[in-house]
Design a protein around this motif. Structure first.
Motif, PDB file in Angstrom:
ATOM      1  N   ASP A 185      35.742  34.727  45.164  1.00  0.00           N
ATOM      2  CA  ASP A 185      37.018  34.200  45.614  1.00  0.00           C
ATOM      3  C   ASP A 185      36.827  32.748  46.017  1.00  0.00           C
ATOM      4  OD1 ASP A 185      39.830  34.391  46.515  1.00  0.00           O
ATOM      5  OD2 ASP A 185      38.931  34.091  48.498  1.00  0.00           O
ATOM      6  N   ASP A 190      44.468  37.944  49.555  1.00  0.00           N
ATOM      7  CA  ASP A 190      44.779  36.515  49.585  1.00  0.00           C
ATOM      8  C   ASP A 190      45.838  36.214  50.645  1.00  0.00           C
ATOM      9  OD1 ASP A 190      43.191  35.953  47.142  1.00  0.00           O
ATOM     10  OD2 ASP A 190      44.723  37.213  46.209  1.00  0.00           O
ATOM     11  N   TYR A 240      44.970  48.211  50.781  1.00  0.00           N
ATOM     12  CA  TYR A 240      45.608  48.061  49.469  1.00  0.00           C
ATOM     13  C   TYR A 240      44.816  48.808  48.400  1.00  0.00           C
ATOM     14  CZ  TYR A 240      47.708  45.644  45.460  1.00  0.00           C
ATOM     15  OH  TYR A 240      48.357  45.344  44.283  1.00  0.00           O
ATOM     16  N   THR A 244      49.145  37.996  49.558  1.00  0.00           N
ATOM     17  CA  THR A 244      49.267  38.489  48.193  1.00  0.00           C
ATOM     18  C   THR A 244      47.975  39.182  47.768  1.00  0.00           C
ATOM     19  OG1 THR A 244      48.620  36.296  47.386  1.00  0.00           O
ATOM     20  CG2 THR A 244      50.989  36.779  47.513  1.00  0.00           C
ATOM     21  N   SER A 245      47.981  39.762  46.582  1.00  0.00           N
ATOM     22  CA  SER A 245      46.901  40.687  46.207  1.00  0.00           C
ATOM     23  C   SER A 245      46.181  40.339  44.910  1.00  0.00           C
ATOM     24  CB  SER A 245      47.474  42.110  46.084  1.00  0.00           C
ATOM     25  OG  SER A 245      48.483  42.158  45.077  1.00  0.00           O
ATOM     26  N   ASP A 246      46.225  39.081  44.478  1.00  0.00           N
ATOM     27  CA  ASP A 246      45.624  38.738  43.183  1.00  0.00           C
ATOM     28  C   ASP A 246      44.144  39.101  43.117  1.00  0.00           C
ATOM     29  OD1 ASP A 246      48.079  37.781  42.511  1.00  0.00           O
ATOM     30  OD2 ASP A 246      47.532  35.657  42.512  1.00  0.00           O
ATOM     31  N   SER A 247      43.387  38.781  44.169  1.00  0.00           N
ATOM     32  CA  SER A 247      41.945  39.075  44.157  1.00  0.00           C
ATOM     33  C   SER A 247      41.685  40.567  44.101  1.00  0.00           C
ATOM     34  CB  SER A 247      41.286  38.467  45.403  1.00  0.00           C
ATOM     35  OG  SER A 247      41.367  37.066  45.390  1.00  0.00           O
ATOM     36  N   ASP A 306      43.730  42.834  42.963  1.00  0.00           N
ATOM     37  CA  ASP A 306      44.195  43.358  41.674  1.00  0.00           C
ATOM     38  C   ASP A 306      43.148  43.160  40.578  1.00  0.00           C
ATOM     39  OD1 ASP A 306      46.623  44.276  42.674  1.00  0.00           O
ATOM     40  OD2 ASP A 306      47.652  42.380  42.280  1.00  0.00           O
ATOM     41  N   GLU A 307      42.377  42.093  40.679  1.00  0.00           N
ATOM     42  CA  GLU A 307      41.305  41.870  39.706  1.00  0.00           C
ATOM     43  C   GLU A 307      40.250  42.973  39.824  1.00  0.00           C
ATOM     44  OE1 GLU A 307      38.115  38.362  38.411  1.00  0.00           O
ATOM     45  OE2 GLU A 307      39.487  38.051  40.083  1.00  0.00           O
TER      46      GLU A 307
END
Length: 293
Positions: free
Chosen positions: A18, A44, A89, A53-56, A58-59
């Motif tokens: 990250d 994130d 999450y 948010t959840s981009d990391s 989600d990866e």
């Protein structure tokens, strides 16, 4: 305590870096059963905007699904002060049990006071599914795993040894990065030295995976080393460094370091196993203690 490392078991390790927080998260999996664990996940946050948010995360979820893995454990090596955990999450999306060192209760007591948390905030570690004590063993599929208490950076720090790999959290960095700071409430440079010596007593060829890297000197970001490499080249802990010298070095270094920019949201969230605290109306809300840290 004697720690028995099963070097015959090779864990598959997938790193996720990250860039915003210089954090390395890991998916550790058993090649035989496809069971896996996630270590030190990231959620994130745009702190200025108050947006999570959840981009990391989600990866990581996409990697687990695309490789047909089954999530059994979501591990925190400690209560991080520089990023938010994505544990709730991940658990909601994929299941698995959350785990942290049992001395999370010390951290919750300390920061419960700093953030003026009310009686509704439980300080018994009950937000996590498992509280690990030094030497506790567990499984990831058929992989043997155990924990080592490594206090010093924080009281609840733990390294997780999984097959032929160990995940050191913030206790130990790459050889040219040295060691973690020890000036947070509950930190102790002498304890940190003792914890690192425990790690360096493990087999020379044991793979070590670190939680943060900042590319000192402009080198490329890295996250994997070995016990032998750390013993030979760590800038703070080469063989022969005395405890007293290390304490002096660490305390002098810590006196020059700024407070992590995400420490206020991170501690509030991470001592709750990744849950964002809520106000009396149930709205996600963070506090900013003035002159408290």
């Amino acid at each position: 305590m004697t720690y028995a490392v099963n070097m015959s078991q090779k864990a598959d390790v997938a790193p996720f870096f990250d860039e915003a927080t210089n954090t390395v998260s890991y998916v550790v999996s058993d090649p035989q059963t496809r069971a896996c664990a996630v270590i030190d996940s990231v959620m994130d946050i745009d702190y200025a905007a108050g947006r999570i948010t959840s981009d990391s995360a989600d990866e990581i979820i996409a990697h687990i699904k695309s490789n047909d893995l089954s999530l059994e454990w979501i591990i925190e090596t400690h209560v991080h002060a520089d990023h938010l955990s994505a544990a709730p999450y991940l658990q909601e999306k994929l299941g698995g049990k959350t785990g942290i060192g049992a001395r999370i209760m010390d951290v919750q007591e300390t920061f419960g006071k700093i953030f003026n948390e009310g009686t509704e905030f439980q300080r018994d570690g009950s937000q996590f599914d498992a509280l690990f004590e030094d030497g506790d063993a567990y499984k990831i599929g058929s992989l043997d795993a155990f924990v080592m208490a490594t206090p010093g950076h924080t009281p609840a720090c733990m390294a997780h040894v999984i097959g032929d790999a160990a995940f050191t959290g913030d206790t130990l960095f790459m050889p040219d990065g040295g060691s973690a700071r020890a000036d947070f409430p509950g930190g102790d440079a002498g304890e940190l030295y003792d914890s690192i010596q425990k790690l360096l007593s493990l087999p020379d060829s044991l793979r070590l995976f670190i939680c943060h890297d900042y590319g000192p000197g402009g080198r490329a970001i890295a996250w994997e080393t070995t016990v032998a490499e750390e013993r030979a080249s760590n800038i703070h802990l080469k063989d022969g460094q005395t405890r007293e010298d290390f304490i002096a070095l660490r305390e002098a270094r810590d006196a020059t370091l700024a407070v992590p920019k995400l420490i206020i949201p991170s501690l509030q969230v991470n001592m709750r196993a990744g849950q964002v605290p809520r106000d009396d109306k149930g709205n996600p809300t963070l506090k900013v203690p003035v002159n408290g840290l």
